[in-house]
Design a protein around this motif. Structure first.
Motif, PDB file in Angstrom:
ATOM      1  N   LYS A  35      79.422  96.834 -26.947  1.00 33.70           N
ATOM      2  CA  LYS A  35      80.141  95.557 -27.000  1.00 33.70           C
ATOM      3  C   LYS A  35      80.046  94.970 -28.415  1.00 33.70           C
ATOM      4  O   LYS A  35      79.004  94.884 -28.999  1.00 33.70           O
ATOM      5  N   GLY A  36      81.166  94.606 -28.947  1.00 34.84           N
ATOM      6  CA  GLY A  36      81.195  94.007 -30.268  1.00 34.84           C
ATOM      7  C   GLY A  36      81.303  95.021 -31.394  1.00 34.84           C
ATOM      8  O   GLY A  36      81.658  94.669 -32.507  1.00 34.84           O
ATOM      9  N   LYS A  37      81.007  96.280 -31.103  1.00 34.04           N
ATOM     10  CA  LYS A  37      81.109  97.328 -32.125  1.00 34.04           C
ATOM     11  C   LYS A  37      82.364  98.167 -31.925  1.00 34.04           C
ATOM     12  O   LYS A  37      82.563  99.140 -32.614  1.00 34.04           O
ATOM     13  N   ASP A  38      83.161  97.794 -30.954  1.00 37.25           N
ATOM     14  CA  ASP A  38      84.316  98.600 -30.573  1.00 37.25           C
ATOM     15  C   ASP A  38      85.557  97.713 -30.475  1.00 37.25           C
ATOM     16  O   ASP A  38      85.939  97.300 -29.387  1.00 37.25           O
ATOM     17  N   PRO A  39      86.189  97.412 -31.609  1.00 39.54           N
ATOM     18  CA  PRO A  39      87.329  96.497 -31.602  1.00 39.54           C
ATOM     19  C   PRO A  39      88.493  96.951 -30.720  1.00 39.54           C
ATOM     20  O   PRO A  39      89.192  96.135 -30.145  1.00 39.54           O
ATOM     21  N   SER A  40      88.677  98.261 -30.564  1.00 38.85           N
ATOM     22  CA  SER A  40      89.794  98.747 -29.746  1.00 38.85           C
ATOM     23  C   SER A  40      89.505  98.614 -28.259  1.00 38.85           C
ATOM     24  O   SER A  40      90.421  98.580 -27.440  1.00 38.85           O
ATOM     25  N   GLY A  41      88.243  98.557 -27.894  1.00 38.20           N
ATOM     26  CA  GLY A  41      87.864  98.465 -26.485  1.00 38.20           C
ATOM     27  C   GLY A  41      87.814  99.805 -25.779  1.00 38.20           C
ATOM     28  O   GLY A  41      87.408  99.888 -24.627  1.00 38.20           O
ATOM     29  N   GLU A  42      88.249 100.871 -26.449  1.00 37.58           N
ATOM     30  CA  GLU A  42      88.269 102.188 -25.810  1.00 37.58           C
ATOM     31  C   GLU A  42      86.865 102.689 -25.476  1.00 37.58           C
ATOM     32  O   GLU A  42      86.660 103.328 -24.453  1.00 37.58           O
ATOM     33  N   GLY A  43      85.907 102.409 -26.347  1.00 41.18           N
ATOM     34  CA  GLY A  43      84.530 102.829 -26.071  1.00 41.18           C
ATOM     35  C   GLY A  43      83.970 102.143 -24.846  1.00 41.18           C
ATOM     36  O   GLY A  43      83.239 102.747 -24.054  1.00 41.18           O
ATOM     37  N   VAL A  44      84.327 100.872 -24.666  1.00 43.05           N
ATOM     38  CA  VAL A  44      83.874 100.127 -23.492  1.00 43.05           C
ATOM     39  C   VAL A  44      84.482 100.731 -22.236  1.00 43.05           C
ATOM     40  O   VAL A  44      83.786 100.962 -21.240  1.00 43.05           O
ATOM     41  N   VAL A  45      85.786 101.014 -22.272  1.00 39.48           N
ATOM     42  CA  VAL A  45      86.458 101.597 -21.112  1.00 39.48           C
ATOM     43  C   VAL A  45      85.846 102.953 -20.773  1.00 39.48           C
ATOM     44  O   VAL A  45      85.580 103.259 -19.607  1.00 39.48           O
ATOM     45  N   GLU A  46      85.582 103.755 -21.796  1.00 37.67           N
ATOM     46  CA  GLU A  46      84.978 105.077 -21.581  1.00 37.67           C
ATOM     47  C   GLU A  46      83.581 104.946 -20.970  1.00 37.67           C
ATOM     48  O   GLU A  46      83.234 105.645 -20.013  1.00 37.67           O
ATOM     49  N   ALA A  47      82.779 104.051 -21.513  1.00 36.42           N
ATOM     50  CA  ALA A  47      81.414 103.852 -21.005  1.00 36.42           C
ATOM     51  C   ALA A  47      81.434 103.283 -19.588  1.00 36.42           C
ATOM     52  O   ALA A  47      80.609 103.661 -18.747  1.00 36.42           O
ATOM     53  N   LEU A  48      82.379 102.391 -19.307  1.00 36.65           N
ATOM     54  CA  LEU A  48      82.516 101.859 -17.946  1.00 36.65           C
ATOM     55  C   LEU A  48      82.882 102.966 -16.968  1.00 36.65           C
ATOM     56  O   LEU A  48      82.363 103.021 -15.852  1.00 36.65           O
ATOM     57  N   GLY A  49      83.777 103.846 -17.398  1.00 33.57           N
ATOM     58  CA  GLY A  49      84.157 104.969 -16.553  1.00 33.57           C
ATOM     59  C   GLY A  49      82.976 105.866 -16.244  1.00 33.57           C
ATOM     60  O   GLY A  49      82.767 106.278 -15.102  1.00 33.57           O
ATOM     61  N   GLU A  50      82.185 106.152 -17.280  1.00 30.07           N
ATOM     62  CA  GLU A  50      80.992 106.984 -17.090  1.00 30.07           C
ATOM     63  C   GLU A  50      80.012 106.312 -16.133  1.00 30.07           C
ATOM     64  O   GLU A  50      79.450 106.944 -15.237  1.00 30.07           O
ATOM     65  N   MET A  51      79.828 105.022 -16.316  1.00 30.98           N
ATOM     66  CA  MET A  51      78.887 104.299 -15.458  1.00 30.98           C
ATOM     67  C   MET A  51      79.380 104.258 -14.017  1.00 30.98           C
ATOM     68  O   MET A  51      78.606 104.480 -13.089  1.00 30.98           O
TER      69      MET A  51
END
Length: 135
Positions: A35-51
């Motif tokens: 959070k906060g290091k991923d301006p595109s939000g794609e990393g958050v979506v990917e991590a949410l999917g993994e979780m």
């Protein structure tokens, strides 16, 4: 948002479940870090999917153990799992479709639910299983 520090009070004394809970905490901490290091939000979506994928496996493991041990509160526990999945799916869909930044809301929900669920509902199950094992 502070990372979750694993504490002994989270342990159920059921190795497979405790290991999975530790993994969930690690995944949650990864989300907090992203959070906060991923301006595109794609990393958050990917991590949410993994979780969420890992949570599905975890819920299956827990629920199978409940069946195997004849846990009387299985339906209530299963309902908590289903409600969590529905709420998480809503957050992810809203995040993906509208681009509205719900990162903080998602992370707070996940963190609060995870800790609360482990400390209350899962602890009840842990006590039940450990009592059976003692007899």
């Amino acid at each position: 948002m502070e990372k979750i520090v694993w504490e002994a009070r989270f342990n159920l004394q059921i190795d497979i479940i405790d290991d999975q809970h530790r993994r969930l905490v690690d995944l949650m901490n990864r989300l907090i870090e992203i959070k906060g290091k991923d301006p595109s939000g794609e990393g958050v979506v990917e991590a949410l999917g993994e979780m969420t994928n890992y949570l599905g496996d975890h819920f299956d493991t827990e629920e199978q153990m409940m069946i195997d041990h004849g846990y009387p509160e299985i339906e209530t526990h299963r309902e908590e799992h289903q409600n969590f999945v529905a709420q998480t799916a809503y957050y992810i869909a809203t995040y993906r479709e509208s681009g509205v930044s719900l990162e903080k809301d998602i992370l707070m929900f996940l963190q609060e639910w995870l800790i609360d669920h482990i400390q209350k509902t899962d602890q009840d199950f842990g006590r039940y299983v450990n009592k059976i094992r003692e007899n």
